[in-house]
Design a protein around this motif. Sequence first.
Motif, mmCIF file in Angstrom:
data_model
loop_
_atom_site.group_PDB
_atom_site.id
_atom_site.type_symbol
_atom_site.label_atom_id
_atom_site.label_comp_id
_atom_site.label_asym_id
_atom_site.label_seq_id
_atom_site.Cartn_x
_atom_site.Cartn_y
_atom_site.Cartn_z
ATOM 1 N N GLU A 203 -8.444 -1.597 -5.058
ATOM 2 C CA GLU A 203 -7.531 -3.199 -4.522
ATOM 3 C C GLU A 203 -7.043 -3.954 -6.016
ATOM 4 O O GLU A 203 -5.880 -4.584 -5.619
ATOM 5 C CB GLU A 203 -8.614 -3.673 -3.858
ATOM 6 C CG GLU A 203 -9.153 -2.724 -2.005
ATOM 7 C CD GLU A 203 -8.337 -3.349 -1.552
ATOM 8 O OE1 GLU A 203 -6.336 -3.483 -1.576
ATOM 9 O OE2 GLU A 203 -7.640 -1.783 -0.828
ATOM 10 N N ARG B 232 -10.385 0.455 0.935
ATOM 11 C CA ARG B 232 -10.153 1.291 -0.211
ATOM 12 C C ARG B 232 -11.498 1.009 -1.309
ATOM 13 O O ARG B 232 -12.320 -0.272 -1.391
ATOM 14 C CB ARG B 232 -8.689 1.282 -0.892
ATOM 15 C CG ARG B 232 -7.574 1.929 0.360
ATOM 16 C CD ARG B 232 -6.551 0.937 -0.895
ATOM 17 N NE ARG B 232 -5.327 1.953 -0.059
ATOM 18 C CZ ARG B 232 -4.315 1.608 1.168
ATOM 19 N NH1 ARG B 232 -4.663 0.246 1.375
ATOM 20 N NH2 ARG B 232 -3.311 2.525 1.587
ATOM 21 N N HIS C 213 1.025 -6.596 -1.884
ATOM 22 C CA HIS C 213 -0.373 -5.782 -2.164
ATOM 23 C C HIS C 213 -0.370 -4.096 -1.572
ATOM 24 O O HIS C 213 -0.208 -3.558 -1.987
ATOM 25 C CB HIS C 213 -1.343 -6.598 -1.659
ATOM 26 C CG HIS C 213 -2.917 -6.045 -1.455
ATOM 27 N ND1 HIS C 213 -3.670 -6.293 -2.675
ATOM 28 C CD2 HIS C 213 -2.930 -4.476 -1.168
ATOM 29 C CE1 HIS C 213 -4.809 -4.972 -2.538
ATOM 30 N NE2 HIS C 213 -4.416 -4.732 -1.076
ATOM 31 N N GLU C 214 0.469 -4.606 -0.244
ATOM 32 C CA GLU C 214 0.788 -3.453 0.561
ATOM 33 C C GLU C 214 1.764 -3.053 -0.413
ATOM 34 O O GLU C 214 2.078 -1.475 -0.323
ATOM 35 C CB GLU C 214 0.585 -3.942 2.113
ATOM 36 C CG GLU C 214 -0.157 -4.122 2.444
ATOM 37 C CD GLU C 214 -1.481 -2.729 2.485
ATOM 38 O OE1 GLU C 214 -1.290 -1.968 2.935
ATOM 39 O OE2 GLU C 214 -2.922 -3.939 2.370
ATOM 40 N N HIS D 212 0.118 -0.539 -2.859
ATOM 41 C CA HIS D 212 -0.511 0.212 -2.765
ATOM 42 C C HIS D 212 0.516 1.776 -2.518
ATOM 43 O O HIS D 212 0.726 2.944 -3.058
ATOM 44 C CB HIS D 212 -1.072 0.636 -1.332
ATOM 45 C CG HIS D 212 -2.576 -0.842 -1.379
ATOM 46 N ND1 HIS D 212 -3.208 -0.128 -1.865
ATOM 47 C CD2 HIS D 212 -2.762 -1.494 -1.087
ATOM 48 C CE1 HIS D 212 -4.871 -0.832 -2.397
ATOM 49 N NE2 HIS D 212 -4.067 -1.874 -0.835
HETATM 50 ZN ZN LIG Z 1 -5.292 -4.115 -0.036
#
Ligand SMILES: [Zn+2]
Length: 147
Positions: free
Chosen positions: A98, A93, A74-75, A78
């Motif tokens: 997200e 966020r 997930h990171e 981003h």
């Molecule tokens: Zn996130």
Amino acid sequence: MHESAAAKKLLAATLPLMRTPPVNLGVICDCLKVEVYAMPCEAFGAAFSHCGGRRCLLVNSRLPQGRFRFSIAHELGHFLLRHRPLAYIGEKRSPAIEKEADAFASELLLPEDFLRADAARFTVPDLARRYKVSRQALEIRMKNLKF
Ligand SMILES: [Zn+2]
């Protein structure tokens, strides 16, 4: 870049290095020159930061394996989708942003080609173990792929 295109591009570059699941996040982070630091922490699941020109990803080592891996992916989403870095840990966020990072993580950890080949051969719990993801993440991905 759209989250699907970003995940596909990353997988195209790194999947030849991994013939079978699970997707090797260590290889991917090395390719992206992202340093991963796992540490016990109650305040967050994971966070990405640019510290002195280095790309650092902090992740809570107390998370169960599936969530631990999903948080890293997930990171990375981003980062690769060029979402603005957080100003501080805990900053929120937008839900849309997200959702994009979640979609990226799902596509990265559960590559469609691998999953299509495996779906008929393994049960859902076995697939979750094979891909080192949570059962919930697997079921969402399978639903999105209309399996
Ligand atoms: Zn996130």
